[in-house]
Write a protein that holds these residues in place. Structure first.
Motif, PDB file in Angstrom:
ATOM      1  N   ILE A 169       0.867  -1.183   0.000  1.00 27.68           N
ATOM      2  CA  ILE A 169       0.000   0.000   0.000  1.00 27.68           C
ATOM      3  C   ILE A 169       0.895   1.221   0.000  1.00 27.68           C
ATOM      4  CG2 ILE A 169      -1.724   1.318   1.293  1.00 27.68           C
ATOM      5  CD1 ILE A 169      -2.484  -1.402   2.650  1.00 27.68           C
ATOM      6  N   VAL A 170       0.552   2.204  -0.823  1.00 27.96           N
ATOM      7  CA  VAL A 170       1.263   3.488  -0.804  1.00 27.96           C
ATOM      8  C   VAL A 170       0.236   4.588  -0.594  1.00 27.96           C
ATOM      9  CG1 VAL A 170       2.651   5.144  -2.097  1.00 27.96           C
ATOM     10  CG2 VAL A 170       3.140   2.697  -2.281  1.00 27.96           C
ATOM     11  N   CYS A 171       0.350   5.291   0.519  1.00 32.93           N
ATOM     12  CA  CYS A 171      -0.528   6.426   0.803  1.00 32.93           C
ATOM     13  C   CYS A 171       0.089   7.700   0.208  1.00 32.93           C
ATOM     14  CB  CYS A 171      -0.712   6.591   2.307  1.00 32.93           C
ATOM     15  SG  CYS A 171      -1.352   5.129   3.138  1.00 32.93           S
ATOM     16  N   GLY A 172      -0.759   8.621  -0.204  1.00 37.52           N
ATOM     17  CA  GLY A 172      -0.246   9.826  -0.864  1.00 37.52           C
ATOM     18  C   GLY A 172       0.488   9.471  -2.134  1.00 37.52           C
TER      19      GLY A 172
ATOM     20  N   VAL B 293       0.697  -2.781  -6.233  1.00 35.16           N
ATOM     21  CA  VAL B 293       0.483  -1.650  -5.333  1.00 35.16           C
ATOM     22  C   VAL B 293      -0.985  -1.249  -5.293  1.00 35.16           C
ATOM     23  CG1 VAL B 293       1.086   0.741  -4.812  1.00 35.16           C
ATOM     24  CG2 VAL B 293       2.807  -0.771  -5.832  1.00 35.16           C
ATOM     25  N   ILE B 294      -1.482  -1.038  -4.077  1.00 40.65           N
ATOM     26  CA  ILE B 294      -2.751  -0.335  -3.884  1.00 40.65           C
ATOM     27  C   ILE B 294      -2.391   1.116  -3.608  1.00 40.65           C
ATOM     28  CG2 ILE B 294      -4.865  -0.105  -2.540  1.00 40.65           C
ATOM     29  CD1 ILE B 294      -4.591  -3.050  -1.761  1.00 40.65           C
TER      30      ILE B 294
ATOM     31  N   GLU C 297      -3.611  -0.821  -8.548  1.00 43.46           N
ATOM     32  CA  GLU C 297      -5.033  -0.599  -8.312  1.00 43.46           C
ATOM     33  C   GLU C 297      -5.131   0.559  -7.340  1.00 43.46           C
ATOM     34  OE1 GLU C 297      -6.513  -3.827  -5.362  1.00 43.46           O
ATOM     35  OE2 GLU C 297      -4.791  -4.716  -6.426  1.00 43.46           O
ATOM     36  N   TYR C 298      -6.320   1.103  -7.144  1.00 40.64           N
ATOM     37  CA  TYR C 298      -6.343   2.284  -6.288  1.00 40.64           C
ATOM     38  C   TYR C 298      -7.620   2.429  -5.468  1.00 40.64           C
ATOM     39  CZ  TYR C 298      -9.216   4.979  -9.712  1.00 40.64           C
ATOM     40  OH  TYR C 298     -10.201   5.440 -10.540  1.00 40.64           O
TER      41      TYR C 298
END
Length: 258
Positions: free
Chosen positions: A11-14, A34-35, A56-57
Motif C-alpha cells: 500500500i502506498v498512501c499519498g 500496489v494499492i 489498483e487504487y
C-alpha cells in the motif's frame, strides 16, 4: 542488489505526488503490486493506465475512517507485505499564531489516523508473521524547522508511538521504521516557502534560494532518492532494522546522531 518484492502487495498512501509517487514507481519497477491511495481520481486513473497489471487504487482521504475501511476490504484475504504511511502536514505556523483548534486538527491529521490504521493492519501481517511499516515524517523530529511547531510536535508523538510498537512486536516478523526527510523538491515544500516569503517580504523563489544556501549539499533533495530507500525498507532485505528514524536531509541535521 535485488529487493525481492516481485508480485508482493504493498500500500502506498499519498501515491500521486512527491515521496509517495516516487516510492510507488520504484515498487512497480521492481515488480511489486500496489494499492495506491490518494484523493485525486484523475492522477490515480493515470497511474492505473500506465501500470494496469500492477496498480489498483482507492480514491479517498486516508486520514478518514471510511477510506481505511475501503482499504481493508480491497486487501481482502491477500497477503500484505508492507505499507508506506504518508500524508500531508499541517499549516506552517509559529506557536503564538496557532489556536487550540489547530492542535486538535494536527492530532487528527498526523497521529490519530496512523494509530487506527496500524491497529487495523497489524493483525493481517501477524497471520503471515511478516510485514513492513514505513512512515514518512520529517527531519524536524530531530532538529526543529522554523514555522513547523504543529508538525514537529505531533510527528514526535508518531516517533514515540512507532518506537514503542516496534519494541512490542520485535519478534513478530513485522518491522516499523520512519523516514525523516529534510528539504526536498516536492509540492509539500511550498507551504514553507510561502511562509518564509511572507515573513521576509520576498518572493517564494528567493525564499527557496535562501533555504538552499543553508544546506550543506547546496541543493534540495530529489524525492526519488527517498523512494529507493523506502522500497528497501519495505523489502525483506531490511529485516534486522526496526524502530529507527532515518534522516534524509543532505547533512542538514547537525547532531552526531542525526
Amino acid at each position: 542488489m535485488q529487493v525481492q518484492i516481485e508480485n508482493q502487495l504493498f500500500i502506498v498512501c499519498g501515491a500521486t505526488s512527491g515521496f509517495g509517487l516516487s516510492t510507488l514507481e520504484t515498487l512497480v519497477e521492481n515488480g511489486a503490486k500496489v494499492i495506491a491511495v490518494a484523493r485525486g481520481r484523475e492522477k490515480l486513473d493515470k497511474l492505473r493506465t500506465q501500470h494496469p497489471l500492477q496498480v489498483e487504487y482507492i480514491c479517498g482521504d486516508i486520514t478518514h475512517p471510511d477510506t481505511q475501511v475501503k482499504l481493508t476490504e480491497q486487501i481482502n484475504d491477500r497477503k500484505l507485505s508492507g505499507i508506506l504511511i504518508n500524508a500531508g502536514g499541517p499549516p506552517a505556523l509559529k506557536f503564538m499564531e496557532t489556536q487550540k483548534e489547530d492542535w486538535d486538527q494536527a492530532y487528527r491529521n498526523l497521529l490519530r489516523w496512523k494509530v487506527a490504521l496500524v491497529k487495523t493492519l497489524v493483525p493481517l501481517m501477524e497471520k503471515e508473521k511478516y510485514g513492513r511499516f514505513v512512515f514518512i515524517e520529517s527531519s524536524a523530529v530531530k532538529q526543529p524547522i522554523p514555522n513547523l511547531v504543529l508538525s514537529t510536535s505531533l510527528r514526535l508523538a508518531v516517533v514515540g508511538f512507532v518506537k514503542t510498537v516496534s519494541q512490542e512486536m520485535a519478534q513478530s516478523g513485522i518491522t516499523f521504521n520512519i523516514l525523516a526527510p529534510g528539504y526536498h523538491e516536492t509540492p509539500a515544500i511550498n507551504r514553507l516557502l510561502d511562509k518564509k516569503a511572507e515573513q521576509e517580504r520576498i518572493t517564494p523563489d528567493l525564499a527557496k534560494n535562501k533555504i538552499t544556501q543553508t544546506l550543506p549539499m547546496g541543493r534540495m533533495g530529489n524525492p526519488d532518492d527517498l523512494g529507493k530507500l523506502a522500497v528497501w525498507l519495505l523489502s525483506p532485505n531490511s529485516g534486522y532494522i526496526t524502530g529507527q528514524t532515518i534522516s534524509i536531509d543532505g547533512g542538514q541535521i547537525l547532531g552526531v546522531f542525526g
